[in-house]
Write an enzyme that holds these catalytic residues in place. Sequence first.
Site, PDB file in Angstrom:
ATOM      1  N   HIS A 253     -81.179 -36.362  90.252  1.00 31.08           N
ATOM      2  CA  HIS A 253     -80.206 -36.898  89.476  1.00 31.08           C
ATOM      3  C   HIS A 253     -80.382 -38.230  88.909  1.00 31.08           C
ATOM      4  O   HIS A 253     -80.264 -38.468  87.755  1.00 31.08           O
ATOM      5  CB  HIS A 253     -78.790 -36.550  90.374  1.00 31.08           C
TER       6      HIS A 253
HETATM    7  O1  RIB Z   1     -74.294 -35.700  92.906  1.00 27.64           O
HETATM    8  C1  RIB Z   1     -75.344 -36.475  92.874  1.00 27.64           C
HETATM    9  C2  RIB Z   1     -75.253 -37.902  93.075  1.00 27.64           C
HETATM   10  O2  RIB Z   1     -74.549 -37.990  94.270  1.00 27.64           O
HETATM   11  C3  RIB Z   1     -76.277 -38.927  93.141  1.00 27.64           C
HETATM   12  O3  RIB Z   1     -76.316 -40.054  92.761  1.00 27.64           O
HETATM   13  C4  RIB Z   1     -76.756 -38.798  94.695  1.00 27.64           C
HETATM   14  O4  RIB Z   1     -77.551 -39.926  95.221  1.00 27.64           O
HETATM   15  C5  RIB Z   1     -75.468 -38.849  95.417  1.00 27.64           C
HETATM   16  O5  RIB Z   1     -75.080 -40.412  94.953  1.00 27.64           O
END
Ligand code: RIB
Length: 324
Positions: A253
Amino acid sequence: MSLLTAKSAQVAPIQLIIDTDPGADDVVALLLAMASPDELNILAITTVAGNVRLGKTSRNACLAREWGGREDIPVYAGASRPLLRAPVYAADIHGEEGVPGVAVYEPRLGLAAGGAVQYLIDMLGNAESRSITVAMLGPQTNLALALIQAPEIARGIKDVVVMGGTHFNGGNITPVAEFNVFADPEAAEVVLSSGVKLTYLPLDVTHKVLTSEARLQQLAAVGNAASARVVDILDAYVTADMARYGLPGGPVHDASMIAYLLKPELFSGRQIHMQVDSREGPTYGQTIADWHDALGQPANVMWINSADAQGFFDLLSTRLGRLA
Ligand code: RIB
Ligand code: CA
């Protein structure tokens, strides 16, 4: 192209503050950003509670900085809890220490003096107009607190780029909510209503940038300590998402968002109207992305929903090769 044209074609580096809750994918994002000084002038890293508690996200940010060889970048610790709601964490995904798959230890260099919220107020408040980009890799609590205390700092913000939210993809912490927004919906509302130029990279796009055996081998083939660490972290991190979604690989992500800053041409999206639901109940933390303009409300966010996944892994591999 003449030298003058070539020189003039060079774009000034983005003046960047990274707000983060390391976090497996946060660490990958930080390494990618630190390996890209020509495009990203990282002014500071600010930490927030999120994936794990603040003490560990702050230690992990200092560790990532050490692994990236960038102890010139100050790390400021921020909010230990959300604005209003009870804290939620994701240690089930990121491990108790917040960085799975590798040894975690006390970093050589610790935190800078002073807190992240005051740093944001001072830096953004004294910045030239529309000059600083803020990359949000975790819950948006720090920036929300800074905007509540000093709304005028919005003037210094060029844009805020958020890894967060979800629409077409469904949620990863509830059926309809993504973790970063769910962990502090009220903070996301404060940032959204501040009027800053806002871009979201939601699960809609990050779930299209997935690891695979071949892509992990591509990263491993870089052959240095940084790439080996990233492979070990991702190997451990993606298993939960692969099992939960029945995917052939797992999303990275936060690094996807940093890649957007580095090569926006790898991504595409649409200016839309978006709202955050902060009402108690099953839709708490949902981002309502009006992709087809059903509400006729003014667009307030660039919503990124597609990416060149192989282009991302090519970029990540190349940049990790610059590190030790
Ligand atoms: O949903 C994914 C996000 O939430 C990413 O930033 C992961 O590191 C968590 O913080
Ligand atoms: Ca994160």
